[in-house]
Design an enzyme around this catalytic site. Structure first.
Site, PDB file in Angstrom:
ATOM      1  N   LYS A  62      29.922  49.631  40.304  1.00  0.00           N
ATOM      2  CA  LYS A  62      30.262  48.730  39.200  1.00  0.00           C
ATOM      3  C   LYS A  62      30.758  47.399  39.769  1.00  0.00           C
ATOM      4  CE  LYS A  62      33.897  48.081  36.519  1.00  0.00           C
ATOM      5  NZ  LYS A  62      33.752  46.638  36.250  1.00  0.00           N
ATOM      6  N   GLU A  87      40.692  48.081  49.414  1.00  0.00           N
ATOM      7  CA  GLU A  87      40.836  46.728  49.979  1.00  0.00           C
ATOM      8  C   GLU A  87      41.503  45.888  48.900  1.00  0.00           C
ATOM      9  OE1 GLU A  87      40.056  45.973  53.037  1.00  0.00           O
ATOM     10  OE2 GLU A  87      39.051  47.850  53.509  1.00  0.00           O
ATOM     11  N   CYS A 115      40.423  36.761  49.448  1.00  0.00           N
ATOM     12  CA  CYS A 115      41.596  37.558  49.816  1.00  0.00           C
ATOM     13  C   CYS A 115      42.122  37.162  51.185  1.00  0.00           C
ATOM     14  CB  CYS A 115      41.216  39.032  49.798  1.00  0.00           C
ATOM     15  SG  CYS A 115      39.760  39.365  50.789  1.00  0.00           S
ATOM     16  N   GLU A 134      50.831  37.087  45.112  1.00  0.00           N
ATOM     17  CA  GLU A 134      49.476  36.561  45.309  1.00  0.00           C
ATOM     18  C   GLU A 134      49.091  35.658  44.136  1.00  0.00           C
ATOM     19  OE1 GLU A 134      46.037  39.178  44.884  1.00  0.00           O
ATOM     20  OE2 GLU A 134      45.232  38.372  46.755  1.00  0.00           O
TER      21      GLU A 134
END
Ligand code: NAD
Length: 478
Positions: free
Chosen positions: A172, A247, A281, A382
């Site tokens: 997905k 991850e 990232c 973040e």
């Protein structure tokens, strides 16, 4: 309007529930795709197809698997322009960047095609009594779930090793950027990938993604995305004893020592801060600069960043494209407000941009902030946008403490001409990846991933092949 349906058993199929989500072009704010809103029923169909295809796919000689995966790599290359256009329209990134990402998507398939024929396992001789050898068998049906920032690049980074290792896949892509994964399915068909080996479902994470994670016949989950989502996925998958590769997010330090090559450090820091609108990232969002070069570095960086063109992803001169979605655009702006409230000084950017002809798109000027403590929210959470902070430091010990002072540990960059210091720092940084005097210089054989809340497990090279196989020890007495 482009309709994005599921790809199940080698065919595009409409969602069982008949519902579609709107897909936006972030540069214009317009809806241009209709995306199948998948349900557990659609995931079940994908699993059924994968189950039927599995015996033949895992028994296929590695040489044949190599040929098919390599043909997919070639198919991506042949369609690079079309795929890059689709990626930029869907994600908002500059077209020149999409082109290089499509090359990498092709390289992912080429790399793991060769892994299919090179992968080997160990044997251990036990004195004069026995020989042990390790069988590396495909896990079976695996789930691959990817994010919106590098859509096809990260999607292929997961499915290529999964297929190379002999698994069937239910994948997905992000509901924000499903278009290139949708186009890839046709390429896979033309390359001769048997029906059911790769199944792609679309829809929301909380329903369609969740159904993949919960499905008892999906034995491993490879996930890239946010840390909160990763935590939730782990809570569902771990009690089912699934293999998990996560991850997750980052808040990466970029450390500039006073003996660094400043010209190179500035040039690369422009990229490591703002490439892909800072939505990578691995971007270095906390820039620690030694007090001896702080002013020089700051003014050189500012000089470059204020020149960066923000706007039309299809203009070659654009350096910063659109932010992927309205909610993410608002989130990034809210962090800039937070930085102000926390006492930060905005050196450049700090607001949305409305480029001519793209007034309804979601653009944010590259933003540099100083004057914040390393421990404040702006410097520990973040943001995942075109926003960096500058933080001065005096000593190695001080910068190490600040660099390691977040919950994350994905990628660190350091700039120094002192080799001993580079070794000391590389050893002490709490990070899955350390780049010295470079950034995003990738070798696909190296282990890729993070420590702490940046993830569990590693991708890349043999690490990925090991994740997507189950080792079985066979002990034979002499
Ligand atoms: P996200 O976690 O919101 O979504 C990622 C994917 O997970 C999407 O496909 C989404 O639909 C799906 N998902 C959401 N909820 C789910 C659920 N309950 N069950 C199953 N699937 C679910 O992340 P995002 O916003 O798409 O991506 C940005 C994040 O990804 C950032 O935090 C970034 O740092 C991280 N990221 C990490 C890496 C890495 O290699 N470590 C690489 C790229 C991006």
């Amino acid at each position: 309007m482009i309709t994005i349906n599921h790809f199940i058993n080698g065919k595009y199929v409409a969602p069982g529930g008949g519902e579609y989500l709107d897909g936006f072009n972030p540069a214009t704010g317009e809806v241009f795709t209709k995306i199948a809103n998948g349900t557990a029923h659609d995931v079940q169909m994908a699993v059924d197809a994968a189950k039927s295809a599995l015996p033949a796919w895992k028994a296929m000689p590695a040489e044949d698997r190599f040929r098919i995966l390599n043909a997919i790599a070639e198919g991506i290359e042949t369609h690079i322009d079309e795929l890059a256009l689709a990626e930029s329209r869907d994600q908002g990134k500059p077209l020149w960047l999409s082109k290089s990402e499509m090359q990498r998507a092709s390289q992912n398939f080429r790399f793991f095609a060769t892994a299919a024929v090179q992968f080997a396992s160990e044997s251990h001789q036990t004195d004069t009594r026995a020989i042990n050898y390790t069988l590396r068998q495909p896990v079976g049906i695996v789930g691959c779930i990817s994010p919106w920032n590098l859509p096809l690049y990260l999607f292929t980074w997961k499915i290529a090793p999964a297929l190379a290792a002999g698994n069937c896949v239910v994948a997905k892509p992000s509901e924000f950027t499903p278009l290139t994964a949708h186009l890839l399915c046709e390429i896979a068909n033309k390359a001769g990938l048997p029906p059911g080996v790769l199944n792609v479902v679309h829809g929301l994470g909380s329903t369609c993604g969740q159904a993949i994670v919960e499905h008892p016949e999906i034995k491993a989950i490879s996930f890239t995305g946010g840390t909160a989502t990763g935590k939730h996925i782990a809570s569902v998958a771990a009690p089912m004893f699934k293999k998990l590769s996560l991850e997750l997010g980052g808040k990466n330090p970029n450390i500039i020592f006073d003996d660094a090559d400043l010209t190179e450090a500035v040039k690369t820091s422009v990229r490591s801060s703002f490439l892909n609108q800072g939505e990578i990232c691995l971007c270095g969002s906390r820039v620690f600069v030694h007090t001896g070069v702080y002013d020089a570095f700051k003014s050189a960086l500012l000089q470059e960043v204020v020149k960066m063109q923000v706007g039309d992803p299809f203009d070659d001169k654009t350096r910063v494209g659109a932010i992927v979605s309205k909610p993410h655009f608002e989130k990034v702006l809210s962090y800039i407000d937070l930085a102000r409230q926390e006492g930060g000084t905005i050196l450049c950017g700090g607001q949305e941009v409305k480029p001519a002809g793209f007034e309804n798109g979601w653009f944010i000027a590259p933003t540099i902030i100083e004057g914040l403590s390393a421990a404040c929210r702006t410097n520990t959470e973040e943001i995942f946008g075109p926003v960096i902070t500058l933080i001065p430091f005096e000593t190695e010990e001080e910068v190490l403490e600040m660099a390691n002072g977040t919950a994350y540990g994905l990628a660190a960059t350091l700039w120094t001409s002192d080799l001993k210091r580079a070794h000391r720092m590389a050893e002490a940084l709490q990070s899955g990846i350390v780049w010295v005097n470079c950034w995003l210089l990738r070798d696909l054989r190296t282990p890729f991933g993070g420590v702490k809340q940046s993830g569990v497990g590693r991708e890349g090279g043999w690490e990925a092949m090991r994740f997507f196989t189950e080792p079985k020890n066979v002990c034979i007495a002499y």
